[in-house]
Design a protein around this motif. Structure first.
Motif, PDB file in Angstrom:
ATOM      1  N   ARG A 188      -6.092  -2.490  10.330  1.00 46.59           N
ATOM      2  CA  ARG A 188      -6.462  -3.758  10.606  1.00 46.59           C
ATOM      3  C   ARG A 188      -5.410  -4.524  10.871  1.00 46.59           C
ATOM      4  NH1 ARG A 188      -7.079  -8.150   7.420  1.00 46.59           N
ATOM      5  NH2 ARG A 188      -6.297  -7.070   5.443  1.00 46.59           N
ATOM      6  N   LEU A 189      -4.283  -4.184  10.363  1.00 45.94           N
ATOM      7  CA  LEU A 189      -3.044  -5.036  10.316  1.00 45.94           C
ATOM      8  C   LEU A 189      -1.848  -4.554  11.215  1.00 45.94           C
ATOM      9  CD1 LEU A 189      -2.697  -5.943   6.507  1.00 45.94           C
ATOM     10  CD2 LEU A 189      -3.708  -7.198   8.037  1.00 45.94           C
ATOM     11  N   THR A 190      -2.307  -3.607  11.994  1.00 44.92           N
ATOM     12  CA  THR A 190      -1.291  -3.226  12.961  1.00 44.92           C
ATOM     13  C   THR A 190      -0.642  -4.108  13.882  1.00 44.92           C
ATOM     14  OG1 THR A 190      -2.344  -1.050  12.597  1.00 44.92           O
ATOM     15  CG2 THR A 190      -0.883  -1.325  14.654  1.00 44.92           C
TER      16      THR A 190
ATOM     17  N   GLU B  62      -4.843   6.385  -0.054  1.00 45.85           N
ATOM     18  CA  GLU B  62      -4.398   6.677   1.123  1.00 45.85           C
ATOM     19  C   GLU B  62      -5.383   6.362   2.218  1.00 45.85           C
ATOM     20  OE1 GLU B  62      -3.622  10.657   1.065  1.00 45.85           O
ATOM     21  OE2 GLU B  62      -1.571  10.544   0.544  1.00 45.85           O
ATOM     22  N   GLU B  63      -6.823   6.218   2.009  1.00 48.73           N
ATOM     23  CA  GLU B  63      -7.669   5.756   2.888  1.00 48.73           C
ATOM     24  C   GLU B  63      -7.723   4.301   2.939  1.00 48.73           C
ATOM     25  OE1 GLU B  63     -10.828   6.245   5.478  1.00 48.73           O
ATOM     26  OE2 GLU B  63      -9.622   7.787   4.254  1.00 48.73           O
ATOM     27  N   GLN B  64      -7.558   3.500   1.936  1.00 51.25           N
ATOM     28  CA  GLN B  64      -7.303   1.983   1.905  1.00 51.25           C
ATOM     29  C   GLN B  64      -5.981   1.934   2.883  1.00 51.25           C
ATOM     30  OE1 GLN B  64      -7.119   0.257  -1.918  1.00 51.25           O
ATOM     31  NE2 GLN B  64      -7.190  -1.786  -1.257  1.00 51.25           N
ATOM     32  N   ARG B  65      -5.031   2.418   2.607  1.00 51.60           N
ATOM     33  CA  ARG B  65      -3.787   2.275   3.361  1.00 51.60           C
ATOM     34  C   ARG B  65      -3.933   2.425   4.856  1.00 51.60           C
ATOM     35  NH1 ARG B  65       0.436   4.967   5.612  1.00 51.60           N
ATOM     36  NH2 ARG B  65      -0.508   6.870   5.043  1.00 51.60           N
TER      37      ARG B  65
ATOM     38  N   HIS C   8       0.883  -1.240  -0.057  1.00 53.14           N
ATOM     39  CA  HIS C   8       0.006  -0.007  -0.059  1.00 53.14           C
ATOM     40  C   HIS C   8       0.928   1.210  -0.067  1.00 53.14           C
ATOM     41  CE1 HIS C   8      -3.939  -1.843   0.368  1.00 53.14           C
ATOM     42  NE2 HIS C   8      -3.500  -2.753   1.347  1.00 53.14           N
ATOM     43  N   ARG C   9       2.032   1.402   0.741  1.00 50.55           N
ATOM     44  CA  ARG C   9       2.939   2.505   0.805  1.00 50.55           C
ATOM     45  C   ARG C   9       3.466   2.492  -0.647  1.00 50.55           C
ATOM     46  NH1 ARG C   9       4.417   4.737   5.459  1.00 50.55           N
ATOM     47  NH2 ARG C   9       3.914   3.784   7.252  1.00 50.55           N
ATOM     48  N   ARG C  10       3.750   1.631  -1.377  1.00 51.72           N
ATOM     49  CA  ARG C  10       4.335   1.559  -2.850  1.00 51.72           C
ATOM     50  C   ARG C  10       3.169   2.342  -3.776  1.00 51.72           C
ATOM     51  NH1 ARG C  10       7.721  -3.803  -3.599  1.00 51.72           N
ATOM     52  NH2 ARG C  10       9.764  -3.247  -2.281  1.00 51.72           N
ATOM     53  N   GLU C  11       2.079   1.931  -3.493  1.00 51.08           N
ATOM     54  CA  GLU C  11       1.022   2.263  -4.190  1.00 51.08           C
ATOM     55  C   GLU C  11       0.626   3.680  -4.072  1.00 51.08           C
ATOM     56  OE1 GLU C  11      -3.840   1.413  -5.263  1.00 51.08           O
ATOM     57  OE2 GLU C  11      -2.751   0.123  -3.701  1.00 51.08           O
ATOM     58  N   VAL C  12       0.736   4.328  -2.703  1.00 48.45           N
ATOM     59  CA  VAL C  12       0.742   5.704  -2.569  1.00 48.45           C
ATOM     60  C   VAL C  12       1.764   6.556  -3.082  1.00 48.45           C
ATOM     61  CG1 VAL C  12       0.767   7.468  -0.787  1.00 48.45           C
ATOM     62  CG2 VAL C  12      -0.598   5.271  -0.611  1.00 48.45           C
ATOM     63  N   ALA C  13       3.126   5.954  -2.927  1.00 48.79           N
ATOM     64  CA  ALA C  13       4.253   6.757  -3.401  1.00 48.79           C
ATOM     65  C   ALA C  13       4.234   6.724  -5.189  1.00 48.79           C
ATOM     66  CB  ALA C  13       5.278   5.970  -3.037  1.00 48.79           C
ATOM     67  N   ASP C  14       3.448   5.478  -5.653  1.00 47.21           N
ATOM     68  CA  ASP C  14       3.546   5.717  -7.027  1.00 47.21           C
ATOM     69  C   ASP C  14       2.582   6.646  -7.451  1.00 47.21           C
ATOM     70  OD1 ASP C  14       4.022   4.301  -9.863  1.00 47.21           O
ATOM     71  OD2 ASP C  14       1.903   3.833  -9.537  1.00 47.21           O
TER      72      ASP C  14
END
Length: 273
Positions: free
Chosen positions: A120-122, A111-114, A11-17
């Motif tokens: 959820r995964l923290t 960003e909302e999905q991240r 998800h971080r890579r998707e936001v950065a992309d």
């Protein structure tokens, strides 16, 4: 690497992309519309220069060649960008014919999905604190890098001040009367004034000192945690990690407060202090 970590990294890579795609798309749109405008202004400036400066004479060949080359370059660049945007398939542009607002919406959704997936995964607090400890060396390196940058800026300003101040005295002493060097004296005096004002406003020396001090303090606590010495002498590593994270965040908050104080005018700093 655990499944949780892989998902968060994804998800971080998707936001950065998406952030990079937005930057690229803005540049593409600016070029797509700005280049033909620049070509039009160049074409209008050509006869304008002829009318205002060389109405009864021939324009210098160097100016003609320069304007001709610039106009040709802008026309070719315009044609290439229009072709990449509307006609080439596949286009060399990743987001051709895509409005920037659509990419911004995709970024907000990503960003909302991240955030939702991170919630959820923290992982548990001890794992996050251990991960935080591993990020501290990178933060220390960043602080030292910025400190060196401001220290170089300060030294550069000081050398300009030294040279300009000495040159003013030298030029004044060399020319008597100083009329032949009046332009040089004006330029040197202007340089001294600007550099002095910039150094007093941006305060690179103080910023370098604060950044270096914060980096040294963070490194001291990181070393104490690794060696198990005071103040991290608890038997339970979880308590040491929690104390370490609290201390480092306090140091970072203090650094941010110092930066805010440096950004305020002198009167505002006195009121804050």
């Amino acid at each position: 690497m655990s499944v949780t970590t892989k998902e968060l990294v994804k998800h971080r890579r998707e936001v950065a992309d998406l952030q990079q795609r937005i930057k690229n798309r803005r540049l593409q749109v600016m070029g797509l519309y700005g280049t033909p405008i620049a070509a039009l202004l160049t074409a209008l400036a050509w006869p304008g220069l002829k009318i205002f400066f060389w109405l009864n004479a021939n324009m210098p060949s160097a100016i003609n060649y320069t304007l001709c080359g610039l106009l040709l370059f802008l026309v070719v660049a315009t044609a290439a960008q229009v072709a990449a945007e509307f006609f080439l398939d596949p286009s060399p542009w990743r987001d051709d014919e895509t409005p920037v607002k659509d990419l911004k919406l995709d970024l907000e959704l990503a960003e909302e999905q991240r955030i939702l997936e991170a919630r959820r995964l923290t992982p548990p607090a001890p794992e996050r604190q251990a991960s935080y400890k591993e990020r501290v060396p990178g933060e220390i390196a960043r602080l030292r890098r910025e400190s060196r940058h401001y220290r170089r800026v300060h030294l550069f300003m000081q050398w300009i001040l030294f040279i300009s101040s000495a040159a003013i005295s030298a030029v004044t002493a060399w020319y008597d009367p100083p009329q032949p060097a009046k332009g040089v004296l004006i330029a040197l005096g202007f340089t001294v004034t600007v550099i002095t004002a910039a150094a007093g406003y941006f305060k690179p020396r103080e910023r370098a000192f604060n950044l270096q001090q914060t980096a040294d303090n963070m490194e001291q606590h990181a070393t104490a945690l690794d060696l198990g010495i005071a103040p991290y002498t608890e038997i339970d590593d979880k308590l040491n990690l929690a104390s370490f994270a609290t201390t480092v965040e306090a140091l970072r908050a203090e650094q941010r407060m110092r930066e805010q104080q440096l950004d305020q005018p002198q009167q505002g700093q006195q009121e804050v202090i």
